[in-house]
Design an enzyme around this catalytic site. Sequence first.
Site, PDB file in Angstrom:
ATOM      1  N   ASP A   1       3.844   2.338   3.041  1.00 10.83           N
ATOM      2  CA  ASP A   1       3.128   1.072   2.887  1.00 10.83           C
ATOM      3  C   ASP A   1       2.394   0.805   4.186  1.00 10.83           C
ATOM      4  O   ASP A   1       2.724   1.381   5.224  1.00 10.83           O
ATOM      5  CB  ASP A   1       4.099  -0.078   2.582  1.00 10.83           C
ATOM      6  CG  ASP A   1       3.459  -1.186   1.745  1.00 10.83           C
ATOM      7  OD1 ASP A   1       2.375  -1.659   2.149  1.00 10.83           O
ATOM      8  OD2 ASP A   1       4.028  -1.574   0.713  1.00 10.83           O
TER       9      ASP A   1
ATOM     10  N   ASN B   1      -2.192   3.809   5.346  1.00 11.70           N
ATOM     11  CA  ASN B   1      -2.987   3.457   4.165  1.00 11.70           C
ATOM     12  C   ASN B   1      -2.817   4.551   3.114  1.00 11.70           C
ATOM     13  O   ASN B   1      -2.987   5.736   3.414  1.00 11.70           O
ATOM     14  CB  ASN B   1      -4.459   3.328   4.542  1.00 11.70           C
ATOM     15  CG  ASN B   1      -4.677   2.337   5.670  1.00 11.70           C
ATOM     16  OD1 ASN B   1      -4.476   2.671   6.839  1.00 11.70           O
ATOM     17  ND2 ASN B   1      -5.084   1.128   5.329  1.00 11.70           N
TER      18      ASN B   1
ATOM     19  N   ASP C   1      -0.387  -3.121  -6.930  1.00  9.56           N
ATOM     20  CA  ASP C   1      -1.457  -4.052  -7.279  1.00  9.56           C
ATOM     21  C   ASP C   1      -2.332  -3.379  -8.338  1.00  9.56           C
ATOM     22  O   ASP C   1      -2.803  -2.258  -8.136  1.00  9.56           O
ATOM     23  CB  ASP C   1      -2.284  -4.371  -6.037  1.00  9.56           C
ATOM     24  CG  ASP C   1      -3.265  -5.521  -6.259  1.00  9.56           C
ATOM     25  OD1 ASP C   1      -3.885  -5.567  -7.332  1.00  9.56           O
ATOM     26  OD2 ASP C   1      -3.412  -6.359  -5.356  1.00  9.56           O
TER      27      ASP C   1
ATOM     28  N   ASP D   1       4.888  -4.873 -13.631  1.00  8.20           N
ATOM     29  CA  ASP D   1       4.913  -6.100 -14.431  1.00  8.20           C
ATOM     30  C   ASP D   1       3.542  -6.364 -15.043  1.00  8.20           C
ATOM     31  O   ASP D   1       3.387  -7.274 -15.847  1.00  8.20           O
ATOM     32  CB  ASP D   1       5.302  -7.286 -13.558  1.00  8.20           C
ATOM     33  CG  ASP D   1       4.269  -7.530 -12.464  1.00  8.20           C
ATOM     34  OD1 ASP D   1       3.962  -6.575 -11.722  1.00  8.20           O
ATOM     35  OD2 ASP D   1       3.750  -8.657 -12.348  1.00  8.20           O
TER      36      ASP D   1
END
Length: 252
Positions: free
Chosen positions: A76, A103, A125, A159
């Site tokens: 991360d 990155n 994301d 999710d």
Amino acid sequence: MGKNKLEKFADMASYPHVFEYPYSAVDNVPFEMKGNWHQQFFKNDNPIVLELGCGRGEYTVGLGRMFPDKNFIGVDIKGARMWTGATESLQSGMKNVAFLRTNIEIIDRFFAPGEVSEIWLTFSDPQMKKATKRLTSTYFMERYRKFLKDGGTIHVKTDSNFMFTYTKYMIEKNGLPVEFITDDLYHSGLVDDILGIRTYYEQQWLDRGLTIKYAKFRLPQCGELQEPDVEIELDEYRSYNRSKRSSLQTGK
């Protein structure tokens, strides 16, 4: 009182199992561990598993405890979050866990061909506006191919209905071998100890009534990968900024 970001970054800089190589540090500096993770760091030949976008590192640490015969690396760019898992694994004396702060766009600079066996993408994301930013896009899949073993496993736990649907289309478009896929993990009958590891944000999303989706598939080295040309309904609950949703008492 909890530590602030500067204190956490100072800790991270001293941790022997944390490697920090953001864009600015790798532009002209080769990563010496590339191709040498087994020999120089883990000092064994056990499979290497990556968690990309590891956040606090709950999966990296949890899997490391469950599978002492595998090596786990959490990746991360957000070091203050990563500090949680890095600190826990260090204090627990875990020798099969490491963290790489960089990155993900340049992840292929850190691993040699065939050096990694599995990849976990936990609550990435969905990047609904730009396909090349999605961690299951051809842009990233081609990067994974540079270091993932032929037919290596990719796990996607999310999710986001958008991310899940997009990933399904990617799998179908390219004929990738699927081992399991469900749009409601905790009512699928599949949940085991591995999938039962719940991240900080996952528990929040479950508390809000969101279902958790999961896909496990393999990525062969052969064949040209193609982007699916489809329209996907956007996630309504992400109409407000993700970072705002992620700021709920994160220090606790």
